[in-house]
Design a protein around this motif. Structure first.
Motif, PDB file in Angstrom:
ATOM      1  N   VAL A 179      -2.986   9.588  -7.274  1.00 19.34           N
ATOM      2  CA  VAL A 179      -1.973   9.110  -6.330  1.00 19.34           C
ATOM      3  C   VAL A 179      -1.328   7.875  -6.944  1.00 19.34           C
ATOM      4  CG1 VAL A 179      -1.563   8.219  -4.011  1.00 19.34           C
ATOM      5  CG2 VAL A 179      -3.307   9.962  -4.374  1.00 19.34           C
ATOM      6  N   THR A 180      -0.013   7.867  -7.020  1.00 17.40           N
ATOM      7  CA  THR A 180       0.715   6.718  -7.560  1.00 17.40           C
ATOM      8  C   THR A 180       1.059   5.773  -6.426  1.00 17.40           C
ATOM      9  OG1 THR A 180       1.665   8.143  -9.257  1.00 17.40           O
ATOM     10  CG2 THR A 180       2.736   6.024  -8.893  1.00 17.40           C
ATOM     11  N   GLN A 181       0.683   4.504  -6.608  1.00 20.74           N
ATOM     12  CA  GLN A 181       0.919   3.485  -5.590  1.00 20.74           C
ATOM     13  C   GLN A 181       1.734   2.341  -6.176  1.00 20.74           C
ATOM     14  OE1 GLN A 181      -3.243   2.793  -4.611  1.00 20.74           O
ATOM     15  NE2 GLN A 181      -2.886   3.720  -2.613  1.00 20.74           N
ATOM     16  N   VAL A 200       2.782   4.526  -1.073  1.00 21.15           N
ATOM     17  CA  VAL A 200       2.510   5.606  -2.026  1.00 21.15           C
ATOM     18  C   VAL A 200       3.850   6.136  -2.512  1.00 21.15           C
ATOM     19  CG1 VAL A 200       1.449   7.886  -2.265  1.00 21.15           C
ATOM     20  CG2 VAL A 200       0.372   6.156  -0.820  1.00 21.15           C
ATOM     21  N   SER A 227      -0.409  13.219  -1.206  1.00 21.42           N
ATOM     22  CA  SER A 227       0.581  12.854  -2.227  1.00 21.42           C
ATOM     23  C   SER A 227       0.011  12.902  -3.639  1.00 21.42           C
ATOM     24  CB  SER A 227       1.122  11.449  -1.954  1.00 21.42           C
ATOM     25  OG  SER A 227       1.795  11.422  -0.731  1.00 21.42           O
ATOM     26  N   ARG A 264      -2.415   3.840 -10.325  1.00 21.14           N
ATOM     27  CA  ARG A 264      -2.779   5.239 -10.107  1.00 21.14           C
ATOM     28  C   ARG A 264      -4.254   5.296  -9.754  1.00 21.14           C
ATOM     29  NH1 ARG A 264      -1.388   9.288 -14.399  1.00 21.14           N
ATOM     30  NH2 ARG A 264      -1.359  10.652 -12.604  1.00 21.14           N
ATOM     31  N   ASP A 299       0.814  -1.218   0.000  1.00 25.63           N
ATOM     32  CA  ASP A 299       0.000   0.000   0.000  1.00 25.63           C
ATOM     33  C   ASP A 299       0.845   1.266   0.000  1.00 25.63           C
ATOM     34  OD1 ASP A 299      -2.409  -1.406   0.003  1.00 25.63           O
ATOM     35  OD2 ASP A 299      -2.372  -1.631   2.177  1.00 25.63           O
ATOM     36  N   HIS A 356      -5.820  13.495  -1.254  1.00 23.71           N
ATOM     37  CA  HIS A 356      -4.649  12.843  -0.665  1.00 23.71           C
ATOM     38  C   HIS A 356      -3.458  13.791  -0.714  1.00 23.71           C
ATOM     39  CE1 HIS A 356      -1.441   9.909  -0.017  1.00 23.71           C
ATOM     40  NE2 HIS A 356      -2.381   9.092   0.447  1.00 23.71           N
ATOM     41  N   GLY A 369       7.364   5.136  -7.271  1.00 23.25           N
ATOM     42  CA  GLY A 369       6.716   4.233  -6.326  1.00 23.25           C
ATOM     43  C   GLY A 369       7.471   2.935  -6.182  1.00 23.25           C
TER      44      GLY A 369
END
Length: 134
Positions: free
Chosen positions: A91-93, A34, A84, A76, A32, A82, A41
């Protein structure tokens, strides 16, 4: 192939599977995660094994040749609130798939256990052989 070679083969397999379990644990810990401030990531990592043939300088068995990063794109998700999130609200995870990692962990764990059982069986056979000679 002597009986003692079994310990080299199984021992190398146990060591390799232990490294595989460490990589899986790292992947699951970052499932999980980020992307950091640099925008990069966490990418899932996979262990690549290679066999060590008989007669080589190294002990016969298996070893980890490399740990490679997954080439799958990072996930994404749209979440403009968020902290980030980028300018578009995404948000890139990490690209870690927890289900695949759990399957990988079970496979590595069973392989580890099987190789420990092989070494225990070989030890028992060697002890029985020694007892026959008494």
């Amino acid at each position: 192939m002597s009986m003692f070679s079994i310990f080299n083969v199984s021992g190398s397999a146990v060591s390799s599977q232990a490294q595989r379990l460490n990589v899986v644990a790292s992947n699951l810990a970052n499932a999980d995660a980020v992307a950091g401030p640099d925008g990069k990531g966490y990418k899932a990592r996979q262990v690549v094994f290679e066999t060590v043939p008989m007669g080589s300088q190294d002990a016969t068995g298996v070893r980890v040749s490399r740990v490679q990063e997954s080439q799958e794109p990072l996930k994404r998700t749209y979440n403009p609130t968020h902290p980030s999130a980028d300018t578009d609200g995404y948000v890139t995870q990490s690209n870690v798939n927890p289900v695949e990692e759990m399957v990988n962990m079970i496979s590595a764990s069973r392989s580890y256990q099987n190789n420990v059982e092989v070494m225990n069986t070989a030890k028992t056979l060697l002890l029985k052989t020694l007892q026959m000679g008494q």
